[in-house]
Design a protein around this motif. Structure first.
Motif, short mmCIF file in Angstrom:
data_model
loop_
_atom_site.label_atom_id
_atom_site.label_comp_id
_atom_site.label_asym_id
_atom_site.label_seq_id
_atom_site.Cartn_x
_atom_site.Cartn_y
_atom_site.Cartn_z
N GLY A 1 -10.02 18.00 112.39
CA GLY A 1 -9.74 18.07 113.81
C GLY A 1 -9.13 16.83 114.40
N ALA A 2 -8.88 15.81 113.59
CA ALA A 2 -8.35 14.55 114.11
C ALA A 2 -6.83 14.52 114.03
CB ALA A 2 -8.92 13.37 113.33
N THR A 3 -6.21 13.90 115.00
CA THR A 3 -4.77 13.67 114.94
C THR A 3 -4.47 12.30 114.32
OG1 THR A 3 -4.84 12.86 117.23
CG2 THR A 3 -4.21 15.17 116.87
N VAL A 4 -5.39 11.34 114.51
CA VAL A 4 -5.24 10.01 113.92
C VAL A 4 -6.60 9.50 113.47
CG1 VAL A 4 -3.18 9.41 115.28
CG2 VAL A 4 -5.47 8.79 116.12
N VAL A 5 -6.57 8.54 112.56
CA VAL A 5 -7.77 7.84 112.11
C VAL A 5 -7.50 6.34 112.26
CG1 VAL A 5 -9.35 7.40 110.21
CG2 VAL A 5 -8.31 9.67 110.47
N THR A 6 -8.47 5.62 112.83
CA THR A 6 -8.29 4.18 113.08
C THR A 6 -9.29 3.37 112.28
OG1 THR A 6 -7.50 4.60 115.33
CG2 THR A 6 -8.25 2.37 114.83
N ALA A 7 -8.79 2.33 111.62
CA ALA A 7 -9.63 1.36 110.91
C ALA A 7 -9.36 -0.02 111.51
CB ALA A 7 -9.32 1.36 109.42
N VAL A 8 -10.40 -0.73 111.85
CA VAL A 8 -10.24 -2.09 112.37
C VAL A 8 -10.25 -3.05 111.19
CG1 VAL A 8 -11.17 -3.88 113.88
CG2 VAL A 8 -11.33 -1.47 114.55
N CYS A 9 -9.12 -3.71 110.95
CA CYS A 9 -8.95 -4.55 109.76
C CYS A 9 -9.00 -6.03 110.12
CB CYS A 9 -7.62 -4.23 109.08
SG CYS A 9 -7.50 -2.53 108.50
N HIS A 10 -9.31 -6.84 109.12
CA HIS A 10 -9.34 -8.28 109.28
C HIS A 10 -7.92 -8.85 109.19
CE1 HIS A 10 -13.76 -8.79 108.89
NE2 HIS A 10 -13.65 -7.66 108.21
N VAL A 11 -7.61 -9.77 110.06
CA VAL A 11 -6.35 -10.51 109.98
C VAL A 11 -6.56 -11.70 109.05
CG1 VAL A 11 -4.66 -11.88 111.27
CG2 VAL A 11 -5.59 -9.76 112.26
N ALA A 12 -5.63 -11.91 108.14
CA ALA A 12 -5.77 -12.99 107.16
C ALA A 12 -5.27 -14.31 107.71
CB ALA A 12 -4.99 -12.64 105.89
N GLU A 13 -5.91 -15.36 107.25
CA GLU A 13 -5.44 -16.72 107.49
C GLU A 13 -5.37 -17.39 106.13
OE1 GLU A 13 -7.48 -20.39 109.58
OE2 GLU A 13 -6.76 -18.95 111.08
N GLY A 14 -4.19 -17.35 105.53
CA GLY A 14 -4.07 -17.76 104.14
C GLY A 14 -4.75 -16.74 103.26
N ASP A 15 -5.71 -17.18 102.45
CA ASP A 15 -6.44 -16.28 101.56
C ASP A 15 -7.84 -15.95 102.07
OD1 ASP A 15 -4.31 -16.21 99.76
OD2 ASP A 15 -5.00 -18.01 98.72
N THR A 16 -8.07 -16.19 103.35
CA THR A 16 -9.40 -15.94 103.91
C THR A 16 -9.28 -15.14 105.21
OG1 THR A 16 -9.37 -18.01 105.17
CG2 THR A 16 -10.31 -18.08 102.94
N PRO A 17 -10.36 -14.47 105.62
CA PRO A 17 -10.33 -13.78 106.93
C PRO A 17 -10.33 -14.79 108.06
CG PRO A 17 -12.51 -13.62 105.93
CD PRO A 17 -11.63 -14.25 104.90
N SER A 18 -9.56 -14.50 109.09
CA SER A 18 -9.37 -15.45 110.20
C SER A 18 -10.43 -15.33 111.29
CB SER A 18 -8.00 -15.24 110.82
OG SER A 18 -7.93 -13.96 111.45
N GLY A 19 -11.17 -14.22 111.29
CA GLY A 19 -12.08 -13.96 112.40
C GLY A 19 -11.44 -13.12 113.48
N ARG A 20 -10.14 -12.82 113.31
CA ARG A 20 -9.45 -11.92 114.23
C ARG A 20 -9.27 -10.56 113.56
NH1 ARG A 20 -4.42 -13.34 114.68
NH2 ARG A 20 -4.43 -14.94 113.05
N PHE A 21 -9.18 -9.51 114.39
CA PHE A 21 -9.13 -8.15 113.87
C PHE A 21 -7.95 -7.39 114.46
CE2 PHE A 21 -13.73 -9.21 114.72
CZ PHE A 21 -13.94 -9.79 113.48
N LEU A 22 -7.50 -6.40 113.72
CA LEU A 22 -6.36 -5.59 114.16
C LEU A 22 -6.67 -4.11 113.94
CD1 LEU A 22 -3.35 -5.57 115.11
CD2 LEU A 22 -2.74 -5.48 112.68
N PRO A 23 -6.71 -3.30 115.03
CA PRO A 23 -6.89 -1.85 114.84
C PRO A 23 -5.65 -1.25 114.17
CG PRO A 23 -7.36 -2.54 117.11
CD PRO A 23 -6.67 -3.68 116.45
N CYS A 24 -5.87 -0.53 113.10
CA CYS A 24 -4.78 0.09 112.32
C CYS A 24 -4.95 1.60 112.37
CB CYS A 24 -4.79 -0.40 110.88
SG CYS A 24 -4.57 -2.18 110.72
N THR A 25 -3.93 2.30 112.86
CA THR A 25 -4.01 3.74 113.06
C THR A 25 -3.13 4.47 112.06
OG1 THR A 25 -4.48 3.46 115.42
CG2 THR A 25 -3.65 5.60 114.72
N ILE A 26 -3.71 5.48 111.42
CA ILE A 26 -3.01 6.30 110.44
C ILE A 26 -2.98 7.73 110.95
CG2 ILE A 26 -2.94 7.06 108.03
CD1 ILE A 26 -4.73 4.63 107.38
N ALA A 27 -1.80 8.31 110.99
CA ALA A 27 -1.67 9.70 111.45
C ALA A 27 -2.20 10.66 110.41
CB ALA A 27 -0.20 10.01 111.76
#
Length: 269
Positions: free
Chosen positions: A51-77
């Motif tokens: 029943g979904a039109t999209v699925v969203t995953a909140v992903c980690h933004v990288a800073e070099g080879d480590t997670p930066s502490g910032r996040f990016l919602p990523c939407t897949i149709a």
């Protein structure tokens, strides 16, 4: 290794026409192809997308080879070009193609941080008969959508196998686990994760101090108990309350290999 596992799993939010409808769990896998290319996917259950039109995953933004502490919602149709279903209708498993998301983020100057699970962690066909009748298991996911939202990390649960991994539960490529399983946990990866030793039935000995990591399953459901109760008012209606048992149904991880084959077939076509 434990911390790496946390970054392999994300909460999925399914939405229809902009309205969130349900949550589930997905985990990253990397399928190697010729020429050093890898296809990155998110493994989850088919019903998470219903029943979904999209699925969203909140992903980690990288800073070099480590997670930066910032996040990016990523939407897949939820469209055929982005979703690969297991070919068997009764196997509740699918993959979301994640490569386009990575490309879009990169073109926008952002790299995403995650850890993908390698197919080599899936037991070989001959390995299943040598698992012990009762094994400790670890599940990573987002029960009822619960996660560490500040750090954008999933929840870890521990339990045991409720049916023997060496046996096909009810004749299917499945097994049961004894742990608290709730909606939102659907799509959670289940591991044998032993850090300080385990019993090896193939050698009939305890591997003291040895570590073991195997992806053995994906949670897809759990049995319900209906409790009839009474509500004392002017009239006495009957109410039914569904409660989860401390059990979960899991697909054997080998089902992922059929999805990998389907992806390879698509790319060749």
């Amino acid at each position: 290794m434990a911390e790496q596992l946390l970054y392999s799993t994300v909460k999925l939010t399914s939405s229809s026409n902009g309205v969130p409808s349900s949550t589930g769990t997905g985990f990253f896998m990397s399928f190697p192809f010729d020429g050093g290319r890898n296809v990155i996917v998110l493994i989850t259950n088919k019903h998470v997308l219903n029943g979904a039109t999209v699925v969203t995953a909140v992903c980690h933004v990288a800073e070099g080879d480590t997670p930066s502490g910032r996040f990016l919602p990523c939407t897949i149709a939820n469209r055929p070009e982005f979703v690969v279903h297991h070919p068997a209708a009764d196997v509740d498993l699918c993959a979301l193609i994640f490569g386009p998301i990575l490309n879009q983020a990169y073109e926008a100057g952002t790299s995403l941080f995650f850890r993908s699970i390698d197919p080599s962690l899936i037991p070989e066909p001959q390995d299943w008969e040598f698992f012990d009748a009762i094994e400790d298991v670890t599940m990573i996911g987002c029960p009822r959508g619960i996660s560490d939202e500040v750090n954008n990390l999933p929840i870890v649960r521990r339990g045991i196998t409720a049916s023997a991994l060496s046996k096909k539960y009810n004749g299917k490529e499945e097994f049961m686990v004894d742990m608290a399983c709730f909606p939102g946990s659907s799509g959670s990866p289940i591991f044998l994760y032993d850090r300080n030793g385990y019993f090896d039935r193939k050698q009939n000995s305890y591997m003291l101090g040895a570590s073991r990591l195997k992806l053995v399953g994906i949670l897809y459901s759990g049995p319900l108990v209906t409790n009839d109760g009474r509500l004392v008012l002017a009239q006495i209606p009957r109410v039914a309350v569904n409660s989860m048992m401390h059990l979960g149904n899991a697909l054997r991880s080998t089902a992922i290999l059929q999805i990998e084959s389907e992806i390879r077939r698509r790319l060749v076509a």
